[in-house]
Scaffold this active site. Sequence first.
Site, PDB file in Angstrom:
ATOM      1  N   GLU A 366       0.847  -1.200   0.000  1.00  0.00           N
ATOM      2  CA  GLU A 366       0.000   0.000   0.000  1.00  0.00           C
ATOM      3  C   GLU A 366       0.883   1.251   0.000  1.00  0.00           C
ATOM      4  O   GLU A 366       0.500   2.297  -0.505  1.00  0.00           O
ATOM      5  CB  GLU A 366      -0.959   0.022   1.197  1.00  0.00           C
ATOM      6  CG  GLU A 366      -2.106   0.998   0.984  1.00  0.00           C
ATOM      7  CD  GLU A 366      -3.194   0.941   2.053  1.00  0.00           C
ATOM      8  OE1 GLU A 366      -2.916   1.317   3.214  1.00  0.00           O
ATOM      9  OE2 GLU A 366      -4.326   0.527   1.739  1.00  0.00           O
ATOM     10  N   HIS A 397       5.882 -26.655   3.105  1.00  0.00           N
ATOM     11  CA  HIS A 397       4.989 -27.723   2.628  1.00  0.00           C
ATOM     12  C   HIS A 397       3.911 -27.163   1.714  1.00  0.00           C
ATOM     13  O   HIS A 397       2.878 -27.794   1.507  1.00  0.00           O
ATOM     14  CB  HIS A 397       4.354 -28.440   3.825  1.00  0.00           C
ATOM     15  CG  HIS A 397       5.396 -29.021   4.741  1.00  0.00           C
ATOM     16  ND1 HIS A 397       6.042 -30.208   4.466  1.00  0.00           N
ATOM     17  CD2 HIS A 397       5.948 -28.548   5.887  1.00  0.00           C
ATOM     18  CE1 HIS A 397       6.933 -30.447   5.432  1.00  0.00           C
ATOM     19  NE2 HIS A 397       6.897 -29.452   6.294  1.00  0.00           N
ATOM     20  N   LYS A 521     -13.549   1.954  -3.785  1.00  0.00           N
ATOM     21  CA  LYS A 521     -14.541   2.229  -2.733  1.00  0.00           C
ATOM     22  C   LYS A 521     -15.758   2.935  -3.338  1.00  0.00           C
ATOM     23  O   LYS A 521     -16.900   2.634  -3.014  1.00  0.00           O
ATOM     24  CB  LYS A 521     -13.941   3.137  -1.651  1.00  0.00           C
ATOM     25  CG  LYS A 521     -12.912   2.462  -0.774  1.00  0.00           C
ATOM     26  CD  LYS A 521     -12.452   3.428   0.312  1.00  0.00           C
ATOM     27  CE  LYS A 521     -11.204   2.925   1.003  1.00  0.00           C
ATOM     28  NZ  LYS A 521     -10.605   3.903   1.893  1.00  0.00           N
TER      29      LYS A 521
HETATM   30  O1  F6P Z   1      -8.645   1.465   2.152  1.00  0.00           O
HETATM   31  C1  F6P Z   1      -7.342   1.613   2.603  1.00  0.00           C
HETATM   32  C2  F6P Z   1      -7.288   2.210   3.970  1.00  0.00           C
HETATM   33  O2  F6P Z   1      -7.530   3.569   3.885  1.00  0.00           O
HETATM   34  C3  F6P Z   1      -5.958   1.929   4.640  1.00  0.00           C
HETATM   35  O3  F6P Z   1      -4.968   2.801   4.271  1.00  0.00           O
HETATM   36  C4  F6P Z   1      -6.335   2.011   6.077  1.00  0.00           C
HETATM   37  O4  F6P Z   1      -5.384   1.435   6.913  1.00  0.00           O
HETATM   38  C5  F6P Z   1      -7.655   1.277   6.059  1.00  0.00           C
HETATM   39  O5  F6P Z   1      -8.256   1.656   4.838  1.00  0.00           O
HETATM   40  C6  F6P Z   1      -8.579   1.590   7.199  1.00  0.00           C
HETATM   41  O6  F6P Z   1      -8.858   2.945   7.253  1.00  0.00           O
HETATM   42  P1  F6P Z   1      -9.491   3.607   8.537  1.00  0.00           P
HETATM   43  O7  F6P Z   1      -8.547   3.402   9.666  1.00  0.00           O
HETATM   44  O8  F6P Z   1      -9.698   5.039   8.195  1.00  0.00           O
HETATM   45  O9  F6P Z   1     -10.802   2.904   8.804  1.00  0.00           O
END
Ligand code: F6P
Length: 560
Positions: A366, A397, A521
């Site tokens: 990431e 394994h 998203k």
């Molecule tokens: O979708 C990626 C992300 O933004 C990550 O970088 C982050 O760790 C995770 O989602 C959770 O985000 P949050 O802590 O804002 O819920």
Amino acid sequence: MRHTPIDQQRAWCALAEHAAGMGRRHLRNLFAEQPGRFETFGRRAAGLTLDLSKQRWSETTLELLLDLAREAGVPEAIRGLMAGERVNRSEDRPALHTALRLPPEASLVVDGEDLVPGVHATLERMATMVERFHAGQWRGATGRAIRDVVNLGVGGSDLGPLMVTHALADYRPEGIHRVDVHFASTMDGSQLADYLTRLNPETTLFVLSSKSFTTIDTLSNARTARDWLKARLMDGHPEGVDTDLIMRQHFIGVSASPEKMADWGIAPDHQLEFWEWVGGRYSLWGAIGLPIALVVGMDRFRELLAGAHAMDRHFSEAPLADNLPVLLALAGIWNVNFLDIRAHSILPYDGRLEYFAAYLEQLEMESNGKSVTHEGHQVDYSTCPVLWGQLGPNAQHAFYQLLHQGTQAVECDFIAPRVRYDDVEDPATRDHLMAQHRLTLANCFAQSRVLMLGDDAIEDEGPRPEYKHYRGNQPSSTLLLDRLTPATLGALIALYEHKVFVQATIWDINPFDQWGVELGKKIAGETQRILEHHRGLDGMDDSTRGLIEAVWRAEAEGET
Ligand code: F6P
């Protein structure tokens, strides 16, 4: 000193030229020609020993890589990171996870404010909460002491605490009211549903961990948990239990957004806040680490921070040629950009590090899975390799077959503690377990040796069919922890955080944003609306339309 792209270009070209020859060398020859490689390429810091001798490189390679690091401005970048410069340029803020592990007497002034007092104030609030749990004084709405805590979070709000609580489970303090910590991250609710069948609502508390407090995965789990508590506590008790009391006694929020926590109904004094300048995947060192502190206690949590801080100091102070994060990063750069090795496997030989690879998958991919430079140009070189892993003994394994005889070149990181089990009280069990640890180390060392030497690792056994041959020449690094303690684990995690930063500096990318996950998203939100409302398929691609219609058909069949 100013660095020009020309200087970097020159350093890069020198390496490419050098790689044309080195790339054809086999590790077995490098070892035969150069005695003392362990001394030459081994380094120690903060309770860790790093052996880089099984990398497919020579001293000249390392010199050229160090030259590249200097020309890319790595020393200046390290200083900028630590000083709180706005290294996260696309979001215009610093990345100050290192501030979370500064000791209380330190000071770090950024934009006119010393950050250290705020960091330690949060640690103190965490300590007070942990103390209440461990004294059996944190009570649920019906008055019973909380004994199960479920962390609802995902990504950085899950993987770090999950990995560390598992790794340090042996360090649970004695003589306290025991609180078991569980983790639910998946939006499909399967982990949570399992807890809801097993846990007692009267003695269960949920920690909502989300930096943004907008992550649908976490919020959907949180809603389910809230309704479960209300249904079970309000209906199950003839005298009834107050909703406010449920919200107050069964939820803690950890976020950078106090407003959103308050809107959700988290009581102000049960909110732990952290800062926008802490990246999600770099956040286990502060309030997001509450589950860790609940398992190991605050003293051990502070030892974890101290171990990370020891690595931070080493990273800031050690010369590049002795700097563990820099060297580990350069080994990766050499493999990815000059030997064209774009797969990287993480192989811990200690069951306590079961979740370490999953944690690093987020940290590395990431952070550095990017292809646009700080100036907005497409890169014309490879960046982060595909990284995956598994406990080494189990992976032997499973996928080691590919490492030994497949067609992919893979860089491997072997990780193990030097000593384990010597503190087990019962002598017979201790002897057995110590022997098991030696067996594990033997496998770890044997595997890296076979990956390096191939057939040469064994005496010549005469003619063999082709399928019994091992070509070797797979590069690896081995990291030995003196033993697995909160401090060495802290140092190990910080080592990888800084490695990622050094590589990002050389690749000229931002390791602290994650724009690549945003579009998914958004589209998921739109798709959810179509699925729910049974309309909006116009213009949808044929595959997605077919899949959605298959779900609708199944739902309709279920209804009839
Ligand atoms: O979708 C990626 C992300 O933004 C990550 O970088 C982050 O760790 C995770 O989602 C959770 O985000 P949050 O802590 O804002 O819920």
